[in-house]
Design a protein around this motif. Structure first.
Motif, PDB file in Angstrom:
ATOM      1  N   ALA A 271       0.805  -1.183  -0.085  1.00 18.09           N
ATOM      2  CA  ALA A 271       0.041  -0.077  -0.117  1.00 18.09           C
ATOM      3  C   ALA A 271       0.896   1.350  -0.031  1.00 18.09           C
ATOM      4  O   ALA A 271       1.897   1.554   0.551  1.00 18.09           O
ATOM      5  N   ALA A 272       0.525   2.255  -0.744  1.00 16.90           N
ATOM      6  CA  ALA A 272       1.033   3.466  -0.611  1.00 16.90           C
ATOM      7  C   ALA A 272       0.637   4.122   0.334  1.00 16.90           C
ATOM      8  O   ALA A 272      -0.230   4.053   1.032  1.00 16.90           O
ATOM      9  N   GLY A 273       1.383   5.387   0.995  1.00 14.87           N
ATOM     10  CA  GLY A 273       1.046   6.214   1.908  1.00 14.87           C
ATOM     11  C   GLY A 273       1.723   5.842   3.173  1.00 14.87           C
ATOM     12  O   GLY A 273       2.417   4.651   3.378  1.00 14.87           O
TER      13      GLY A 273
ATOM     14  N   TRP B 123      -7.349   1.508   4.701  1.00 16.18           N
ATOM     15  CA  TRP B 123      -6.743   1.343   3.572  1.00 16.18           C
ATOM     16  C   TRP B 123      -7.664   1.438   2.362  1.00 16.18           C
ATOM     17  O   TRP B 123      -8.682   0.869   2.638  1.00 16.18           O
ATOM     18  N   THR B 124      -7.700   2.076   1.469  1.00  8.81           N
ATOM     19  CA  THR B 124      -8.634   2.330   0.550  1.00  8.81           C
ATOM     20  C   THR B 124      -8.132   1.743  -0.934  1.00  8.81           C
ATOM     21  O   THR B 124      -6.994   1.955  -1.252  1.00  8.81           O
ATOM     22  N   SER B 125      -8.940   1.199  -1.857  1.00  7.35           N
ATOM     23  CA  SER B 125      -8.461   0.918  -3.225  1.00  7.35           C
ATOM     24  C   SER B 125      -9.803   1.011  -4.036  1.00  7.35           C
ATOM     25  O   SER B 125     -11.090   0.700  -3.614  1.00  7.35           O
TER      26      SER B 125
ATOM     27  N   ASN C 268      -4.625  -1.681  -6.171  1.00  7.27           N
ATOM     28  CA  ASN C 268      -3.672  -0.564  -5.853  1.00  7.27           C
ATOM     29  C   ASN C 268      -4.252  -0.001  -4.399  1.00  7.27           C
ATOM     30  O   ASN C 268      -5.529   0.440  -4.638  1.00  7.27           O
ATOM     31  N   TRP C 269      -3.646  -0.057  -3.406  1.00  8.23           N
ATOM     32  CA  TRP C 269      -4.306   0.369  -2.201  1.00  8.23           C
ATOM     33  C   TRP C 269      -3.534   1.591  -1.746  1.00  8.23           C
ATOM     34  O   TRP C 269      -2.181   1.963  -1.817  1.00  8.23           O
ATOM     35  N   GLU C 270      -4.206   2.543  -0.867  1.00  3.16           N
ATOM     36  CA  GLU C 270      -3.375   3.806  -0.027  1.00  3.16           C
ATOM     37  C   GLU C 270      -3.717   3.703   1.570  1.00  3.16           C
ATOM     38  O   GLU C 270      -4.978   3.373   1.575  1.00  3.16           O
TER      39      GLU C 270
ATOM     40  N   ARG D 139      -4.115   5.372   5.003  1.00  3.95           N
ATOM     41  CA  ARG D 139      -4.122   6.669   5.738  1.00  3.95           C
ATOM     42  C   ARG D 139      -4.426   6.320   7.384  1.00  3.95           C
ATOM     43  O   ARG D 139      -4.747   5.456   7.711  1.00  3.95           O
TER      44      ARG D 139
END
Length: 254
Positions: free
Chosen positions: A106-108, A144-146, A151-153, A155
């Protein structure tokens, strides 16, 4: 209407040497799929919930799926942890429930510590998973959102105190998470796929307990939440100063 009855299903592939645990189950149109652990990541399938077959679970040799959701386009999305690095969130997708593809990290940025995934929800346009980061027993709520399960981000909440996001539900473009914002239960709300904001004016203590904010061992927590028609229902417990817990449920139209 007669009283509901439950029957235990065991034996066959739900058994054998070693320990097993099943953490989530989903209906996928042709039957059921359950995920969990049997030494490593494992998948069980059943056409009727009575007879279960353990599947090879290709791609989960070092993974632990904790929560799964089917998507409108037929694929499955799962979240959990890679057993080689159980401190970090991981996601997988599958077209058939038996072969899984691990997705990129995950990004972020999240606070340092052990990441724990508590729940996953699918909605038109994406997915949201909630959980926490534990840093020396200091808990921060994270999510986490996608848009596609691939692709996950990541926060996180930027609030003081103990926060645990334990359940999540989405309805009409609104995502709501339930958990604990010690010593009270916590409710967070936001647009689907966006940022959560805690509903700070909501008092989720219950009148039936001897809840005492001065007692560190007395607190309220919501363990899960579901979207209904319309509104949301959260369930959990109100822990008394005596150390016992009283079951609690909260409802909201929005």
């Amino acid at each position: 209407m007669s009283a509901a009855a439950w029957e235990t299903v065991t034996g066959g592939d739900l058994g054998g040497d070693g320990g097993q645990s099943l953490s989530d189950v989903a209906f996928i149109g042709t039957g059921y799929i359950a995920v969990g652990l049997s030494g490593s990541g494992m998948v069980w399938t059943s056409p009727d919930a009575d007879s279960w077959t353990a599947q090879p679970a290709v791609g989960l040799e070092s993974g632990q799926l904790l929560h799964i959701e089917p998507s409108p386009v037929g694929k499955l999305v799962g979240v959990g942890h890679d057993l080689s690095d159980a401190l970090v969130f991981a996601a997988w997708t599958s077209a058939d429930g038996t072969t899984w593809i691990k997705q990129p990290p995950a990004a972020g940025e999240l606070p340092p510590g052990t990441q724990a995934v508590s729940d996953l929800a699918e909605y038109p346009g994406g997915y949201v998973a909630v959980g926490l980061v534990n840093t020396n027993d200091e808990f921060d709520g994270v999510w986490w959102t996608s848009a596609d399960g691939t692709n996950w981000e990541a926060r996180s909440l930027s609030e003081p105190g103990v926060q645990r996001m334990l359940g999540v539900a989405v309805s009409d473009g609104v995502m709501v998470a339930a958990g604990e914002h010690r010593p009270d239960a916590g409710i967070w709300r936001g647009p689907a796929g966006g940022n959560f904001r805690r509903i700070s004016k909501t008092n989720l203590t219950t009148s039936v307990s001897d809840f005492d904010p001065a007692n560190a061992d007395a607190r309220v927590f919501a363990l899960d939440i579901a979207a209904g028609g319309p509104g949301f229902v959260a369930v959990g417990a109100d822990q008394t100063t005596a150390g016992t817990s009283i079951g609690a449920a909260w409802t909201s139209p929005d």
